[in-house]
Design a protein around this motif. Structure first.
Motif, PDB file in Angstrom:
ATOM      1  N   PHE A   1       0.809  -1.228   0.000  1.00  0.00           N
ATOM      2  CA  PHE A   1       0.000   0.000   0.000  1.00  0.00           C
ATOM      3  C   PHE A   1       0.839   1.273   0.000  1.00  0.00           C
ATOM      4  O   PHE A   1       0.399   2.295  -0.517  1.00  0.00           O
ATOM      5  CB  PHE A   1      -0.976   0.008   1.188  1.00  0.00           C
ATOM      6  CG  PHE A   1      -0.329  -0.216   2.523  1.00  0.00           C
ATOM      7  CD1 PHE A   1       0.207   0.837   3.235  1.00  0.00           C
ATOM      8  CD2 PHE A   1      -0.255  -1.493   3.064  1.00  0.00           C
ATOM      9  CE1 PHE A   1       0.811   0.629   4.460  1.00  0.00           C
ATOM     10  CE2 PHE A   1       0.342  -1.713   4.291  1.00  0.00           C
ATOM     11  CZ  PHE A   1       0.888  -0.655   4.994  1.00  0.00           C
ATOM     12  N   PRO A   2       2.077   1.301   0.574  1.00  0.00           N
ATOM     13  CA  PRO A   2       2.836   2.553   0.549  1.00  0.00           C
ATOM     14  C   PRO A   2       3.773   2.657  -0.653  1.00  0.00           C
ATOM     15  O   PRO A   2       4.792   3.333  -0.591  1.00  0.00           O
ATOM     16  CB  PRO A   2       3.632   2.497   1.860  1.00  0.00           C
ATOM     17  CG  PRO A   2       3.849   1.045   2.120  1.00  0.00           C
ATOM     18  CD  PRO A   2       2.782   0.292   1.387  1.00  0.00           C
TER      19      PRO A   2
ATOM     20  N   ARG B   1       0.849   5.220  13.768  1.00  0.00           N
ATOM     21  CA  ARG B   1      -0.608   5.262  13.609  1.00  0.00           C
ATOM     22  C   ARG B   1      -1.284   4.032  14.212  1.00  0.00           C
ATOM     23  O   ARG B   1      -2.438   3.732  13.903  1.00  0.00           O
ATOM     24  CB  ARG B   1      -0.959   5.361  12.118  1.00  0.00           C
ATOM     25  CG  ARG B   1      -0.271   6.491  11.373  1.00  0.00           C
ATOM     26  CD  ARG B   1      -0.798   6.621   9.962  1.00  0.00           C
ATOM     27  NE  ARG B   1      -2.132   7.196   9.955  1.00  0.00           N
ATOM     28  CZ  ARG B   1      -2.924   7.217   8.877  1.00  0.00           C
ATOM     29  NH1 ARG B   1      -2.532   6.648   7.753  1.00  0.00           N
ATOM     30  NH2 ARG B   1      -4.125   7.764   8.936  1.00  0.00           N
ATOM     31  N   ARG B   2      -0.576   3.331  15.053  1.00  0.00           N
ATOM     32  CA  ARG B   2      -1.080   2.051  15.560  1.00  0.00           C
ATOM     33  C   ARG B   2      -2.434   2.191  16.260  1.00  0.00           C
ATOM     34  O   ARG B   2      -3.335   1.356  16.082  1.00  0.00           O
ATOM     35  CB  ARG B   2      -0.048   1.366  16.456  1.00  0.00           C
ATOM     36  CG  ARG B   2       0.228   2.077  17.769  1.00  0.00           C
ATOM     37  CD  ARG B   2       1.428   1.488  18.502  1.00  0.00           C
ATOM     38  NE  ARG B   2       1.481   0.036  18.565  1.00  0.00           N
ATOM     39  CZ  ARG B   2       0.882  -0.681  19.494  1.00  0.00           C
ATOM     40  NH1 ARG B   2       0.126  -0.079  20.419  1.00  0.00           N
ATOM     41  NH2 ARG B   2       1.009  -1.993  19.509  1.00  0.00           N
ATOM     42  N   GLU B   3      -2.605   3.240  17.071  1.00  0.00           N
ATOM     43  CA  GLU B   3      -3.863   3.394  17.800  1.00  0.00           C
ATOM     44  C   GLU B   3      -5.022   3.659  16.838  1.00  0.00           C
ATOM     45  O   GLU B   3      -6.123   3.119  17.004  1.00  0.00           O
ATOM     46  CB  GLU B   3      -3.748   4.526  18.818  1.00  0.00           C
ATOM     47  CG  GLU B   3      -2.670   4.292  19.874  1.00  0.00           C
ATOM     48  CD  GLU B   3      -2.842   2.969  20.598  1.00  0.00           C
ATOM     49  OE1 GLU B   3      -4.003   2.571  20.867  1.00  0.00           O
ATOM     50  OE2 GLU B   3      -1.817   2.316  20.892  1.00  0.00           O
ATOM     51  N   GLU B   4      -4.792   4.496  15.822  1.00  0.00           N
ATOM     52  CA  GLU B   4      -5.823   4.735  14.807  1.00  0.00           C
ATOM     53  C   GLU B   4      -6.099   3.456  14.025  1.00  0.00           C
ATOM     54  O   GLU B   4      -7.247   3.138  13.693  1.00  0.00           O
ATOM     55  CB  GLU B   4      -5.371   5.824  13.832  1.00  0.00           C
ATOM     56  CG  GLU B   4      -5.156   7.196  14.432  1.00  0.00           C
ATOM     57  CD  GLU B   4      -4.564   8.125  13.400  1.00  0.00           C
ATOM     58  OE1 GLU B   4      -5.335   8.696  12.579  1.00  0.00           O
ATOM     59  OE2 GLU B   4      -3.322   8.274  13.369  1.00  0.00           O
ATOM     60  N   LEU B   5      -5.031   2.726  13.703  1.00  0.00           N
ATOM     61  CA  LEU B   5      -5.171   1.504  12.916  1.00  0.00           C
ATOM     62  C   LEU B   5      -6.053   0.483  13.617  1.00  0.00           C
ATOM     63  O   LEU B   5      -6.913  -0.144  12.992  1.00  0.00           O
ATOM     64  CB  LEU B   5      -3.781   0.907  12.653  1.00  0.00           C
ATOM     65  CG  LEU B   5      -3.727  -0.449  11.948  1.00  0.00           C
ATOM     66  CD1 LEU B   5      -4.307  -0.346  10.544  1.00  0.00           C
ATOM     67  CD2 LEU B   5      -2.287  -0.962  11.892  1.00  0.00           C
TER      68      LEU B   5
ATOM     69  N   PHE C   1      -7.175   2.749   4.510  1.00  0.00           N
ATOM     70  CA  PHE C   1      -6.733   3.610   5.607  1.00  0.00           C
ATOM     71  C   PHE C   1      -5.232   3.860   5.550  1.00  0.00           C
ATOM     72  O   PHE C   1      -4.765   4.994   5.646  1.00  0.00           O
ATOM     73  CB  PHE C   1      -7.101   2.975   6.952  1.00  0.00           C
ATOM     74  CG  PHE C   1      -6.477   3.656   8.142  1.00  0.00           C
ATOM     75  CD1 PHE C   1      -6.978   4.868   8.615  1.00  0.00           C
ATOM     76  CD2 PHE C   1      -5.371   3.106   8.775  1.00  0.00           C
ATOM     77  CE1 PHE C   1      -6.392   5.503   9.704  1.00  0.00           C
ATOM     78  CE2 PHE C   1      -4.779   3.723   9.864  1.00  0.00           C
ATOM     79  CZ  PHE C   1      -5.288   4.936  10.326  1.00  0.00           C
ATOM     80  N   LEU C   2      -4.464   2.799   5.375  1.00  0.00           N
ATOM     81  CA  LEU C   2      -3.013   2.931   5.438  1.00  0.00           C
ATOM     82  C   LEU C   2      -2.417   3.582   4.192  1.00  0.00           C
ATOM     83  O   LEU C   2      -1.340   4.174   4.258  1.00  0.00           O
ATOM     84  CB  LEU C   2      -2.377   1.549   5.643  1.00  0.00           C
ATOM     85  CG  LEU C   2      -2.553   0.935   7.026  1.00  0.00           C
ATOM     86  CD1 LEU C   2      -2.004  -0.486   7.043  1.00  0.00           C
ATOM     87  CD2 LEU C   2      -1.861   1.781   8.091  1.00  0.00           C
TER      88      LEU C   2
END
Length: 394
Positions: free
Chosen positions: A194-195, A239-243, A256-257
């Motif tokens: 994805f990146p 971004r682990r908490e958002e993920l 998302f990522l």
């Protein structure tokens, strides 16, 4: 802009010395010398391959050797989409924009014509746009050549597999440093591709703040080309908490990522990426992952004699001119890995590949609307097209 260019140069100079050497300098060859060398090279290739038609064309074109490059049409299409930030509400503005686009075209084509074994990829125009913005056209030509040969060479081959292999190492990084994040990605069957646009454009296609883009370039220029993957891993871990609030679904997690966070704390990310790099240097990371890049990858040749960008610390003579000959030779050699492996796409669980086979077309179309480069590059990739053909999706 001049102040910005000077500040950028000072950062790169001081950081490169701290990282292990002085930046080597290059004096461009005169145009007539380049044309002569290119003509000789084309003649040699035509003779060796027995290409009579190519010899006929060379006999007609004469010493100017003005033969269109195979990627010229694609470069023109991408250049037209560049410098969109320049207003076009007046004739003078339109003229400036056209001039910039014309200069960008010549910067890119100069690099490709100097090194005909390089192939253009959609995203290299974003890199060259950044260089032109800071350095101007003439200096950008020299900088773009060094960037192509030392940093983005794996992106400029006949397919995407070397870049996908680089991104595969991100999985190992996450598993070592934040296993909870990687476990979440595994459960959602999310592959590490994805990146892609972050790595092939150094985030210049994804970030809107040019100051942040320039800061990323200053950082990445000072280290091994794989540092962009360490940077990517640092962004994901930040971004682990958002993920973890995202539904554990392949398409949802990928979407998302894939969006680079515009409000990212860049200094924190850079610090974390450097920490990862020092803990798991590129060669050590490949060994820990039991997944090796090609021996001729820009990652594995970056610090080798003859193919390195930076001089030794103990070198007493002034910095020498860069000789691109050894790298041009590498480009003509077959790819060789430390251990024979299959393609990057086949390293992942069948369940993840099944979802990607089912969802990639839709995700690529969605991505094309939002960020473009990665989706278009995937769809134009021989490796990706072959993969789709094998799955019966095309």
């Amino acid at each position: 802009m001049a102040r910005q260019s000077q500040n950028s140069y000072r950062k790169k100079r001081s950081a490169s010395q701290a990282a292990g050497g002085t930046l080597r300098q290059r004096r461009p060859k005169p145009k007539d010398v380049l044309e002569k060398e290119k003509r000789i090279r084309l003649l040699d290739e035509a003779i060796i391959s027995g290409d009579i038609e190519a010899l006929r064309k060379l006999s007609v074109t004469g010493p100017d050797n003005n033969i269109p490059h195979k990627d010229e049409d694609q470069v023109r299409l991408d250049v037209i989409r560049s410098f969109t930030h320049l207003a076009t509400d007046t004739n003078s503005r339109q003229s400036v924009k056209r001039q910039k686009q014309d200069e960008l075209f010549h910067v890119i084509m100069d690099v490709l014509k100097r090194h005909p074994k390089l192939a253009y990829y959609q995203g290299f125009h974003d890199v060259c746009t950044c260089l032109m913005t800071v350095l101007g056209k003439e200096a950008a030509i020299s900088a773009a050549e060094s960037m192509a040969m030392f940093f983005f060479r794996d992106c400029m081959l006949d397919n995407l597999e070397p870049v996908l292999d680089q991104l595969s190492l991100m999985t190992a990084l996450l598993r070592l440093e934040d296993p909870e994040v990687q476990e979440f990605l595994d459960r959602s069957d999310t592959l590490p591709f994805f990146p892609l646009s972050w790595v092939i454009t150094w985030c210049s296609h994804d970030l809107q703040d040019f100051d942040k883009i320039a800061r990323i370039y200053d950082f990445l220029l000072c280290f091994n080309p794989l540092m962009s993957v360490y940077l990517t891993a640092a962004v994901i871990m930040s971004r682990r908490e958002e993920l973890f609030k995202v539904e554990c679904d392949n398409a949802m997690v990928h979407t998302f990522l894939a969006k680079f966070p515009q409000n990212v704390d860049l200094e924190r990310i850079i610090s974390r990426a450097h920490e990862l790099y020092m803990t798991y240097p590129p060669e050590a990371l490949q060994n820990r992952a039991a997944s090796w890049l090609d021996e001729n990858s820009c990652v594995n040749t970056f610090n080798k004699p003859g193919t390195r960008l930076y001089d030794d610390n103990d070198e007493k003579v002034p910095s020498t001119l860069v000789d691109y000959g050894p790298i041009d030779e590498l480009l003509g050699r077959p790819r060789v890995k430390k251990r024979k492996e299959s393609s990057a796409l086949s390293k992942y669980p069948p369940s993840a590949l099944h979802l990607y086979r089912r969802n990639m077309i839709a995700m690529a179309a969605f991505s094309a609307a939002s960020m473009g480069t990665a989706a278009l590059l995937l769809l134009n990739s021989a490796l990706f097209r072959e993969w789709l053909n094998n799955t019966g999706l095309r």
